[in-house]
Structure formats: structure tokens, C-alpha cells
Design an enzyme around this catalytic site. Sequence first.
Site, mmCIF file in Angstrom:
data_model
loop_
_atom_site.group_PDB
_atom_site.id
_atom_site.type_symbol
_atom_site.label_atom_id
_atom_site.label_comp_id
_atom_site.label_asym_id
_atom_site.label_seq_id
_atom_site.Cartn_x
_atom_site.Cartn_y
_atom_site.Cartn_z
ATOM 1 N N ASP A 115 -3.572 3.572 -0.873
ATOM 2 C CA ASP A 115 -3.440 4.142 -1.966
ATOM 3 C C ASP A 115 -3.097 3.942 -3.139
ATOM 4 O OD1 ASP A 115 -2.375 7.381 -2.298
ATOM 5 O OD2 ASP A 115 -0.257 6.649 -2.807
ATOM 6 N N ASP A 163 -2.061 6.049 -6.749
ATOM 7 C CA ASP A 163 -0.439 5.763 -7.315
ATOM 8 C C ASP A 163 1.169 5.201 -5.910
ATOM 9 O OD1 ASP A 163 -2.470 7.004 -8.692
ATOM 10 O OD2 ASP A 163 -1.657 8.878 -8.742
#
Length: 169
Positions: A10, A12
Site C-alpha cells: 500500500d 499511504d
Amino acid sequence: MTQRPAAFLDRDGVLIVDSGYPHRPDQLVLIPGAAEAVKRLNAAGYVTVIVTNQSGVARGMFSEETMHDFNRRLVARLAEGGGRIDAVYACPFHSEAADERYRHPDHPDRKPNPGMLLRAAAEHDLDLSRSLMIGDQPSDMEAARRAGVAGHRFTEGDLNQFIRDLALA
């Protein structure tokens, strides 16, 4: 050629500090150990793939081109620290999009759906059974589960140490 495992990451909250829809160059702040973690995964033979929901595009906060530019900057920044990102998949769709082009009730790419992981697997000949996902949200873990990938939840700290502690690479 034998299929290779992937490390789905991922963006953020895992690779960069989640400052709330980061998209400007000044918001590109690496999580401690991010570049080293990617380098460690590269050395262990993982294809490294960023998979990121980017509803800021759908919400009209920034353009799709701005998103792509920010992602290119992130890849370059990680490379400066020795980490290679092999591919980036970003989902700009959201059910409540301000921009109709990005409105979708449940886009297959939007995590917790596994679309980005499945597309990456098909496009890069990846072995999902030997792959992993590192994310900070329950939606990341659910996308991993739906794709048949081991999910590991990173919530804070040094990403390189997190991977070392999991004995992944």
C-alpha cells in the site's frame, strides 16, 4: 519461466506518511525504513508492486495526472535509497465521486476488492500463493485475502524492521 512472488505494498501509511490525500511534492515523506524495506524485498526475489486507492482524484482534489506524477516521484525517491518498484497500480474510483468519470458503486480495483492485485498477477506472471501484501488498513488485508495473498498489517514504526521481524526477506 517460473512465476515469481510479489510484495504488494500500500502507498499511504506504508511507504509514505499519510497526510490526508497526499499529492503534492512536499507531501512525499517516506516512512522510516521504506526504501531499505523495498531493497530488502527486491533482494529476496519479490516483484514489488504498489497498490493504492486514490479517491482524491474521484473527489476532485487533484487530477489523475497529478496522481501519476506523485507516484513517479515516489518510485524515484525509493530508487535513490536502493529500492526498486516494478509496477504501480492506482484506483481513482469511488462510489461518491464528484467527477462522474470516476464514480463507480464498487469498482473491482478499489480495495477491499482484489482487482489491482489480480491484474498485476496476470500482467507480470506472479505467483499469488507465494505473494504477500503489506497494508495499514483492514481493506488492504481484505483485498489480500480475496486475492489469496498473505496479508501483513503495518501500523507504525520502521518498515524495514517490520519486514525483518516477519522474516519475509
